[in-house]
Motif scaffolding. Structure first.
Motif, PDB file in Angstrom:
ATOM      1  N   VAL A  47       0.841  -1.198   0.000  1.00  0.00           N
ATOM      2  CA  VAL A  47       0.000   0.000   0.000  1.00  0.00           C
ATOM      3  C   VAL A  47       0.874   1.245   0.000  1.00  0.00           C
ATOM      4  CG1 VAL A  47      -1.652   1.318   1.382  1.00  0.00           C
ATOM      5  CG2 VAL A  47      -1.969  -1.134   1.068  1.00  0.00           C
TER       6      VAL A  47
ATOM      7  N   ARG B 128      -4.107   8.908  -6.391  1.00  0.00           N
ATOM      8  CA  ARG B 128      -4.990   7.763  -6.174  1.00  0.00           C
ATOM      9  C   ARG B 128      -5.109   7.459  -4.682  1.00  0.00           C
ATOM     10  NH1 ARG B 128      -3.620   2.794  -9.657  1.00  0.00           N
ATOM     11  NH2 ARG B 128      -4.419   4.205 -11.222  1.00  0.00           N
ATOM     12  N   GLY B 129      -4.013   7.578  -3.949  1.00  0.00           N
ATOM     13  CA  GLY B 129      -4.050   7.356  -2.510  1.00  0.00           C
ATOM     14  C   GLY B 129      -4.950   8.345  -1.799  1.00  0.00           C
TER      15      GLY B 129
ATOM     16  N   VAL C 156      -8.611   7.427  -2.577  1.00  0.00           N
ATOM     17  CA  VAL C 156      -9.049   6.273  -1.792  1.00  0.00           C
ATOM     18  C   VAL C 156      -9.306   6.679  -0.342  1.00  0.00           C
ATOM     19  CG1 VAL C 156      -8.285   4.040  -0.877  1.00  0.00           C
ATOM     20  CG2 VAL C 156      -8.008   4.556  -3.292  1.00  0.00           C
TER      21      VAL C 156
ATOM     22  N   LEU D 112     -12.604   8.561  -0.193  1.00  0.00           N
ATOM     23  CA  LEU D 112     -13.730   7.642  -0.337  1.00  0.00           C
ATOM     24  C   LEU D 112     -13.959   6.826   0.940  1.00  0.00           C
ATOM     25  CD1 LEU D 112     -13.271   6.378  -4.003  1.00  0.00           C
ATOM     26  CD2 LEU D 112     -15.050   7.898  -3.125  1.00  0.00           C
ATOM     27  N   LEU D 113     -12.881   6.399   1.589  1.00  0.00           N
ATOM     28  CA  LEU D 113     -13.026   5.685   2.855  1.00  0.00           C
ATOM     29  C   LEU D 113     -13.644   6.578   3.930  1.00  0.00           C
ATOM     30  CD1 LEU D 113      -9.737   3.592   2.998  1.00  0.00           C
ATOM     31  CD2 LEU D 113     -12.057   2.738   2.734  1.00  0.00           C
TER      32      LEU D 113
END
Length: 108
Positions: A46, A56-57, A60, A63-64
């Protein structure tokens, strides 16, 4: 095509003894081992993925956080349903961890 395609392919001139060498010609330090991606743990993978593509990290992570806010809202609006979902999710997670360790021990 560009003008670089017609450039001479002759070797570049020497650096006139300045002692500076081309970094591509030097060998890697002997104390650094080559690591295969498959040898990395999940948190290390990760981290590598986040370093290679930080956008992208961040997406993500956002979104979490967005999903977690909906989970909190579910607890506030329907606590019994949220408790049921949490218990079912916990049982599924325990089964998955059990299967992972069961197959992880037998494949080695």
């Amino acid at each position: 095509m560009n003008d670089d395609a017609d450039a001479s392919t002759a070797a570049p001139s020497e650096d006139a003894g300045s002692g500076v060498s081309d970094p591509s010609e030097t060998d890697a330090p002997s104390d650094v081992a080559d690591v295969e991606f498959a040898d990395l743990s999940l948190p290390q993978r990760v981290f590598v993925a986040a370093v290679q593509n930080p956008t992208r990290g961040v997406v993500v992570a956002v979104l979490l956080a967005f999903g977690f806010s909906f989970y909190i809202a579910l607890w506030m609006a329907f606590p019994r349903v949220a408790a049921l979902f949490s218990v079912v999710g916990g049982v599924v997670a325990l089964v998955l961890v059990g299967v992972y360790y069961l197959f992880g021990r037998t494949l080695d």
